[in-house]
Design an enzyme around this catalytic site. Structure first.
Site, PDB file in Angstrom:
ATOM      1  N   LYS A  12      65.080  26.246  37.124  1.00  0.00           N
ATOM      2  CA  LYS A  12      65.249  25.121  38.056  1.00  0.00           C
ATOM      3  C   LYS A  12      66.672  25.077  38.612  1.00  0.00           C
ATOM      4  CE  LYS A  12      61.255  23.265  38.561  1.00  0.00           C
ATOM      5  NZ  LYS A  12      60.384  23.742  37.568  1.00  0.00           N
TER       6      LYS A  12
ATOM      7  N   LYS B 128      53.572  34.247  38.925  1.00  0.00           N
ATOM      8  CA  LYS B 128      52.399  33.420  38.619  1.00  0.00           C
ATOM      9  C   LYS B 128      51.994  32.586  39.824  1.00  0.00           C
ATOM     10  CE  LYS B 128      54.836  29.403  36.921  1.00  0.00           C
ATOM     11  NZ  LYS B 128      54.844  28.206  36.163  1.00  0.00           N
TER      12      LYS B 128
ATOM     13  N   LYS C 161      52.404  25.961  42.633  1.00  0.00           N
ATOM     14  CA  LYS C 161      52.108  24.953  43.655  1.00  0.00           C
ATOM     15  C   LYS C 161      52.887  25.196  44.922  1.00  0.00           C
ATOM     16  CE  LYS C 161      52.143  21.805  39.981  1.00  0.00           C
ATOM     17  NZ  LYS C 161      51.457  20.817  39.267  1.00  0.00           N
TER      18      LYS C 161
END
Ligand code: TYM
Length: 329
Positions: free
Chosen positions: A111, A194, A197
């Protein structure tokens, strides 16, 4: 009876990764255990602090989960912020969570790379809040995808640390769960990484049949196997991984066989894959709209869920306060 808990951040539409990583397992288990399912809206504030979209996101994730088969008659379904006890447990657990450990968490490092302008303390303490979600109901099993493995390890670390510091056997060692099998990581359609969203590489549970066909047909592959026994490229391996999740075993076998004999036509494989994805997604999509339009039903579900979740949370908090020596006058 075992307690099972799972959750999702309210940061966008649900995709196949969420479905096969966590939701499908949870739906299977909801009739057999004491089950909690919640939408992590506090967690979503670490990356998406936008008051104009927060509620809409919670509503769409909730509707999609219900459409996928979560049953509020058997499972407790709630919104994280409707159960504020979790913030107290998070605070209490944070007294035994070391900053060095939190800074080394893979999700935190990821992040701070992605949002260097907003390295907030909520991001650092994300795993503590997640441990609080799980330990609030003393969950034994937590259906999650592979990407959450480290968070579950930290949850167990905090549980063990709490138990040994206070000399109790109170919190369980919550296990990530996928029916005794390996945790799954559903890859994206872009050849690497992966399904996510915001990565632009996903198939969403709200996608139309046509959108699914288009996305799958555009998925990255390679120029085909050159000779039998050569290692498979990552993009092609990814398509097989998705196929393993959505298709019948004999379909998978068939295309594996074609690949091994160097006879594979990726176009044919993708067509089949798209239809198999559609077979999973279509019935869910068809229910989403009606559920999303039914505010009264959604209100009833989360109100009843919050009540049940708070009863469980209050009991845990009272016991934790007692153990930690926070006594009432
Ligand atoms: P989130 O919102 O990113 O994802 C929700 C669930 O979907 C799984 N998942 C995947 N599984 C396989 N392949 C993928 N490509 C894939 N993408 C997502 C995730 O593993 C997860 O199970 N931190 C959590 C939310 C959370 C939580 C909790 C979960 C907060 N507190 C307590 C369980 C228990 C998260 O960000 O998941």
């Amino acid at each position: 009876m075992e307690t099972v808990l799972s959750g999702i951040r309210s940061t966008g539409q649900l995709h196949l990764g969420n479905y096969f990583g966590a939701l499908k397992n949870f739906i299977k288990m909801q009739h057999e255990a004491r089950c909690f399912f919640f939408i992590a809206d506090y967690h979503s504030l670490t990356t998406h602090p936008d008051p104009t979209i927060l509620h809409g996101n919670v509503k769409s994730v909730l509707s999609e989960y219900l459409a996928a088969g979560l049953d509020p008659e058997v499972a407790t379904i709630y919104i994280q912020s409707d159960v504020p006890e979790v913030t107290e447990l998070s605070l209490l657990l944070s007294m035994h969570a070391y900053v060095g450990e939190l800074e080394r968490t893979a999700s935190f490092k990821d992040k701070i790379r992605k949002q260097p302008q907003n390295v907030n303390a909520g991001l650092l303490c994300y795993p503590v809040l997640m441990a609080a979600d799980i330990l609030l109901h003393r969950a034994d099993k937590v259906p999650v995808g592979k990407d959450q493995e480290q968070h579950l390890e930290m949850t167990r670390l905090y549980a063990r640390r709490f138990n040994s510091f206070y000399g109790v056997d109170y919190f369980p060692e919550s296990q990530p769960y996928n029916f005794g099998q390996e945790l799954v990581k559903i890859p994206g359609l872009d050849g690497s990484g992966k399904m996510g969203k915001s990565e632009g590489n996903g198939v969403f549970l709200s996608d139309s049949d046509e959108a699914i066909r288009k996305k799958v047909m555009r998925a990255v592959t390679d120029s085909g196997p050159a000779a039998p026994g050569q290692p498979m490229s990552e993009p092609v391996r990814n398509l097989f991984t998705i196929m393993k999740a959505v298709s019948q075993p004999d379909t998978l076998e068939f295309f594996k066989g074609c690949y091994d004999r160097c006879e594979i036509r990726y176009g044919d494989m993708k067509k089949q894959l798209a239809e198999d994805i559609i077979a999973v997604v279509r019935p869910i999509r068809e229910r989403i709209e009606a559920i999303q339009a039914d505010d009264k039903y959604l209100h009833e579900v989360v109100t009843a869920g919050a009540e049940k979740a708070r009863a469980s949370a209050r009991k845990t908090l009272a016991e934790v306060r007692e153990i930690m020596g926070i006594h009432k006058f």
